[in-house]
Enzyme design. Sequence first.
Site, PDB file in Angstrom:
ATOM      1  N   ASP A 136      12.004 -99.914  56.646  1.00 31.77           N
ATOM      2  CA  ASP A 136      12.669 -98.648  56.340  1.00 31.77           C
ATOM      3  C   ASP A 136      12.000 -98.127  55.087  1.00 31.77           C
ATOM      4  O   ASP A 136      12.243 -98.619  53.989  1.00 31.77           O
ATOM      5  CB  ASP A 136      14.170 -98.849  56.117  1.00 31.77           C
ATOM      6  N   LYS A 174      21.625-102.813  62.070  1.00 32.05           N
ATOM      7  CA  LYS A 174      21.155-103.041  60.696  1.00 32.05           C
ATOM      8  C   LYS A 174      22.388-103.237  59.828  1.00 32.05           C
ATOM      9  O   LYS A 174      23.217-102.344  59.726  1.00 32.05           O
ATOM     10  CB  LYS A 174      20.400-101.811  60.183  1.00 32.05           C
ATOM     11  N   LYS A 233      24.940 -93.861  61.676  1.00 32.08           N
ATOM     12  CA  LYS A 233      25.821 -94.195  60.561  1.00 32.08           C
ATOM     13  C   LYS A 233      27.095 -93.368  60.692  1.00 32.08           C
ATOM     14  O   LYS A 233      27.051 -92.142  60.643  1.00 32.08           O
ATOM     15  CB  LYS A 233      25.145 -93.901  59.219  1.00 32.08           C
ATOM     16  N   ASP A 262      16.517 -91.450  60.435  1.00 36.69           N
ATOM     17  CA  ASP A 262      17.789 -91.591  59.722  1.00 36.69           C
ATOM     18  C   ASP A 262      18.074 -90.307  58.963  1.00 36.69           C
ATOM     19  O   ASP A 262      18.847 -89.463  59.417  1.00 36.69           O
ATOM     20  CB  ASP A 262      17.730 -92.791  58.784  1.00 36.69           C
ATOM     21  N   HIS A 302      17.115 -99.259  46.519  1.00 31.26           N
ATOM     22  CA  HIS A 302      18.025-100.399  46.635  1.00 31.26           C
ATOM     23  C   HIS A 302      17.680-101.554  45.693  1.00 31.26           C
ATOM     24  O   HIS A 302      18.298-102.603  45.767  1.00 31.26           O
ATOM     25  CB  HIS A 302      18.044-100.915  48.077  1.00 31.26           C
ATOM     26  N   GLU A 340      21.428-104.606  49.255  1.00 28.12           N
ATOM     27  CA  GLU A 340      21.719-105.041  50.620  1.00 28.12           C
ATOM     28  C   GLU A 340      21.456-106.534  50.833  1.00 28.12           C
ATOM     29  O   GLU A 340      21.389-107.004  51.968  1.00 28.12           O
ATOM     30  CB  GLU A 340      20.935-104.192  51.617  1.00 28.12           C
ATOM     31  N   GLU A 400      11.400 -97.012  60.114  1.00 25.37           N
ATOM     32  CA  GLU A 400      12.475 -96.031  59.916  1.00 25.37           C
ATOM     33  C   GLU A 400      12.106 -95.094  58.766  1.00 25.37           C
ATOM     34  O   GLU A 400      11.591 -95.534  57.741  1.00 25.37           O
ATOM     35  CB  GLU A 400      13.774 -96.768  59.603  1.00 25.37           C
ATOM     36  N   SER A 434      20.655 -93.989  49.387  1.00 24.07           N
ATOM     37  CA  SER A 434      19.569 -93.174  49.922  1.00 24.07           C
ATOM     38  C   SER A 434      20.156 -92.333  51.041  1.00 24.07           C
ATOM     39  O   SER A 434      20.358 -92.811  52.153  1.00 24.07           O
ATOM     40  CB  SER A 434      18.455 -94.086  50.462  1.00 24.07           C
ATOM     41  N   HIS A 479      24.812-100.051  58.712  1.00 20.46           N
ATOM     42  CA  HIS A 479      25.686-100.094  57.541  1.00 20.46           C
ATOM     43  C   HIS A 479      25.222 -99.059  56.525  1.00 20.46           C
ATOM     44  O   HIS A 479      24.327 -98.258  56.783  1.00 20.46           O
ATOM     45  CB  HIS A 479      25.629-101.491  56.920  1.00 20.46           C
ATOM     46  N   ARG A 480      25.786 -99.119  55.313  1.00 18.29           N
ATOM     47  CA  ARG A 480      25.300 -98.363  54.157  1.00 18.29           C
ATOM     48  C   ARG A 480      25.066 -99.343  53.013  1.00 18.29           C
ATOM     49  O   ARG A 480      25.553-100.466  53.020  1.00 18.29           O
ATOM     50  CB  ARG A 480      26.306 -97.287  53.711  1.00 18.29           C
ATOM     51  N   SER A 481      24.332 -98.893  52.010  1.00 15.14           N
ATOM     52  CA  SER A 481      24.017 -99.794  50.898  1.00 15.14           C
ATOM     53  C   SER A 481      25.247-100.136  50.061  1.00 15.14           C
ATOM     54  O   SER A 481      25.337-101.211  49.483  1.00 15.14           O
ATOM     55  CB  SER A 481      22.928 -99.187  50.010  1.00 15.14           C
ATOM     56  N   GLN A 538      11.667 -99.231  50.979  1.00 15.99           N
ATOM     57  CA  GLN A 538      13.052 -99.599  50.679  1.00 15.99           C
ATOM     58  C   GLN A 538      13.502-100.902  51.329  1.00 15.99           C
ATOM     59  O   GLN A 538      14.238-101.674  50.716  1.00 15.99           O
ATOM     60  CB  GLN A 538      13.977 -98.457  51.117  1.00 15.99           C
ATOM     61  N   GLU A 539      13.105-101.115  52.590  1.00 21.04           N
ATOM     62  CA  GLU A 539      13.565-102.322  53.287  1.00 21.04           C
ATOM     63  C   GLU A 539      12.427-102.953  54.089  1.00 21.04           C
ATOM     64  O   GLU A 539      11.742-102.265  54.851  1.00 21.04           O
ATOM     65  CB  GLU A 539      14.712-101.988  54.258  1.00 21.04           C
TER      66      GLU A 539
END
Length: 434
Positions: free
Chosen positions: A245, A392, A341, A316, A158, A208, A289, A45, A369-371, A166-167
């Site tokens: 998120d 995160k 990031k 983000d 994800h 993740e 987020e 994403s 981080h990243r996925s 997403q999260e």
Amino acid sequence: MMRETAITEIKTREILDSRGNPTISTQVLLHSGVIGKASIPSGASTGKNEALELRDGNPSRYLGKGVLKAVSNVREIIAPEIIGLDALSQDELDKKLIKLDGTPSKKNLGANAILSVSLAVAHAASQALNLPLYDYLGKKESYRLPVPLINILNGGSHADNNVDIQEFMIVPTQGPTFTEAIRKAAEIFHHLKKILRKKGYSTAVGDEGGFAPNLKSNEEALELICESIQESGYTPGKDIYLALDTAASEFYSDRTYIFKKSDGSKKSSDEMIEFYQTLVKNHPILSIEDGLSEDDWEGWKAMTVALGKDIQLVGDDIFVTNLEIFKNGVDQGIGNSILIKLNQIGTLTETIEAVSYAHEKGYSTVISHRSGETEDTFIADLSVALDSGQIKTGSLSRSERVAKYNRLLEIEDDLRDKGSYAGIQAFSKYISRV
């Protein structure tokens, strides 16, 4: 005579990230014999204004996702220009890398190629001085361990499920140490697994490491997490808070937000804000987020007015760790927090500048981080060095996520009385109801 910290050799290669896709790993050798190494993650994403992640586009290798061009750029273009430079001169080195590429998006050399060198040099420098990376970068007498925003239920891009958001994250704000925060979070994670299994839901995990079941609604995810917090012996809204998120850019089209994965409902910006207000009223949510799209600046302004005094609103996709874009957002009163990031901008120096500006303007910062991740733990040290207060880095499963938590546990143990846990103080400036 060459200095001991002079760069003498650079090695780079194509490796695999946590999704089985190629990424780049670089080693920097100093005259003293010290070696610094960095591996670069990749996002699924992504914001449209992120620095360019260079891919080969050759369908016969890794379905076009190879990074041999990035590897070649490090070997043939970057290396000859920086061999001989002092690894202790991070700012000078990063400026040279930026100039060498010559584009705002780093499209010529690739942000992945540039960042791999930038971070590997920092690693080498810290080892040359016999300092932990966080101490080399931070240069402080004392440090704070960040509050982890731990993704325990996945949706959106994800996960292959019917959840749009997403999260869904838990935020262990209470307790004296990071170590205790992780213990509580791990207990909640395992209780959530038991609850999902009991209800007949899948306990497979997403990119993740969070569980990725099909659910009745987006809100059911929050209810299940609150149940798992209570089953663990903790109180939602006291011991443990929640964070989201939404990654709203992923389901934004023609000025409309469409919940494609769940019920197909459509919402305007105002209706999305009302949706969040209801969620915040009914659940102990501290942070949202990317609640609206990166293209919906007017919506972001309205959301900040409506919710910015009550919760943390993290940008983000809208900011992409880009200082110029972020400054524009601050000037327009958008959000009160920025996600950081490294690979969105491409060098360590530019990342540090974005964090410094955020703190200067009263915005909180969340190192992320990243996925698509690797075992590299640079962001753990960075979060401590820059006193971000929050990090995160995914769930409490999958080794590429847990590696960052384990590094923070190690840092806390090393610091002892020189370290403290950010806890609820990481949010008190931004959230009036805490």
